[in-house]
Write a protein that holds these residues in place. Structure first.
Motif, PDB file in Angstrom:
ATOM      1  N   THR A 171      14.639  -1.042  61.599  1.00  0.00           N
ATOM      2  CA  THR A 171      15.069   0.356  61.441  1.00  0.00           C
ATOM      3  C   THR A 171      14.446   1.023  60.218  1.00  0.00           C
ATOM      4  OG1 THR A 171      17.058  -0.328  60.240  1.00  0.00           O
ATOM      5  CG2 THR A 171      17.254  -0.009  62.645  1.00  0.00           C
ATOM      6  N   ARG A 172      13.772   0.266  59.352  1.00  0.00           N
ATOM      7  CA  ARG A 172      13.064   0.828  58.193  1.00  0.00           C
ATOM      8  C   ARG A 172      11.544   0.698  58.362  1.00  0.00           C
ATOM      9  NH1 ARG A 172      15.755   4.291  56.576  1.00  0.00           N
ATOM     10  NH2 ARG A 172      14.200   4.573  54.986  1.00  0.00           N
ATOM     11  N   ARG A 187       9.880   3.479  63.477  1.00  0.00           N
ATOM     12  CA  ARG A 187      10.562   4.757  63.269  1.00  0.00           C
ATOM     13  C   ARG A 187       9.762   5.914  63.866  1.00  0.00           C
ATOM     14  NH1 ARG A 187      12.338   5.241  57.192  1.00  0.00           N
ATOM     15  NH2 ARG A 187      13.663   6.877  58.045  1.00  0.00           N
ATOM     16  N   LEU A 188       8.451   5.899  63.688  1.00  0.00           N
ATOM     17  CA  LEU A 188       7.613   6.952  64.266  1.00  0.00           C
ATOM     18  C   LEU A 188       7.672   6.916  65.789  1.00  0.00           C
ATOM     19  CD1 LEU A 188       4.490   6.764  61.930  1.00  0.00           C
ATOM     20  CD2 LEU A 188       6.235   8.564  61.966  1.00  0.00           C
ATOM     21  N   SER A 189       7.654   5.713  66.349  1.00  0.00           N
ATOM     22  CA  SER A 189       7.718   5.563  67.799  1.00  0.00           C
ATOM     23  C   SER A 189       9.041   6.075  68.355  1.00  0.00           C
ATOM     24  CB  SER A 189       7.517   4.090  68.170  1.00  0.00           C
ATOM     25  OG  SER A 189       7.638   3.916  69.555  1.00  0.00           O
TER      26      SER A 189
END
Length: 168
Positions: free
Chosen positions: A11-12, A17-19
């Motif tokens: 999650t970091r 995150r971009l996906s």
């Protein structure tokens, strides 16, 4: 004694995150245009790329949209069947088919663009004007770096393994 692997907190993790963000945005928009126009995400991306009146080959579309060639090919077939695009052979290379939007697809483009821009505005409302400009700059820099890394001769994992074995 085995070496301990570094922890990966998904999650970091920036690529993850971009996906997730890209998928959330794409699928939210897709609900709008699939229901209203009966087109898929790949079909919308092709319409968006050709919407400025450009003529392109399937390969150029794949490159511009970052979709794989099979996905583009399938979308093109559906769009030809739905009379959304026209295929013509090129003047200099008859093997290279050039694609353009039909008036039907241009009408869809004219309706979707304001919806897409409104949605973009709603998403970016979470940021100040300065933060939006900074985000644009940062995304451009990250894309340029990712493009640079993509041209490396050795895959990322192989370079890490090489570095680790050199330290032994």
């Amino acid at each position: 004694m085995p070496t301990e692997l570094p922890a990966l907190h998904l999650t970091r993790f920036l690529p993850y995150r971009l996906s997730v963000l890209a998928n959330t945005v794409s699928h939210t928009l897709a609900k709008l245009y699939e229901k209203r126009f009966g087109i898929t995400i790949p079909e919308w991306r092709i319409i968006a790329v050709l919407g400025g009146g450009e003529t392109m080959s399937a390969g150029e579309i794949a490159q511009r949209t970052a979709m794989d060639k099979v996905q583009v090919s399938r979308a093109i077939s559906r769009m030809l069947d739905s009379a959304l695009i026209l295929r013509e052979s090129g003047d200099t290379d008859r093997r290279k088919a050039l694609l353009t939007l039909t008036p039907k697809a241009l009408a869809i483009y004219a309706e979707i663009v304001p919806m897409a821009l409104t949605y973009e505005e709603e998403v970016t409302d979470a940021l100040s004007i300065d933060e939006r400009a900074q985000l644009d700059t940062l995304l451009s820099r990250l894309q340029a770096r990712a493009d640079q890394l993509a041209t490396r001769p050795a895959p990322v994992g192989a370079q890490v393994e090489e570095a680790q074995s050199e330290g032994d």
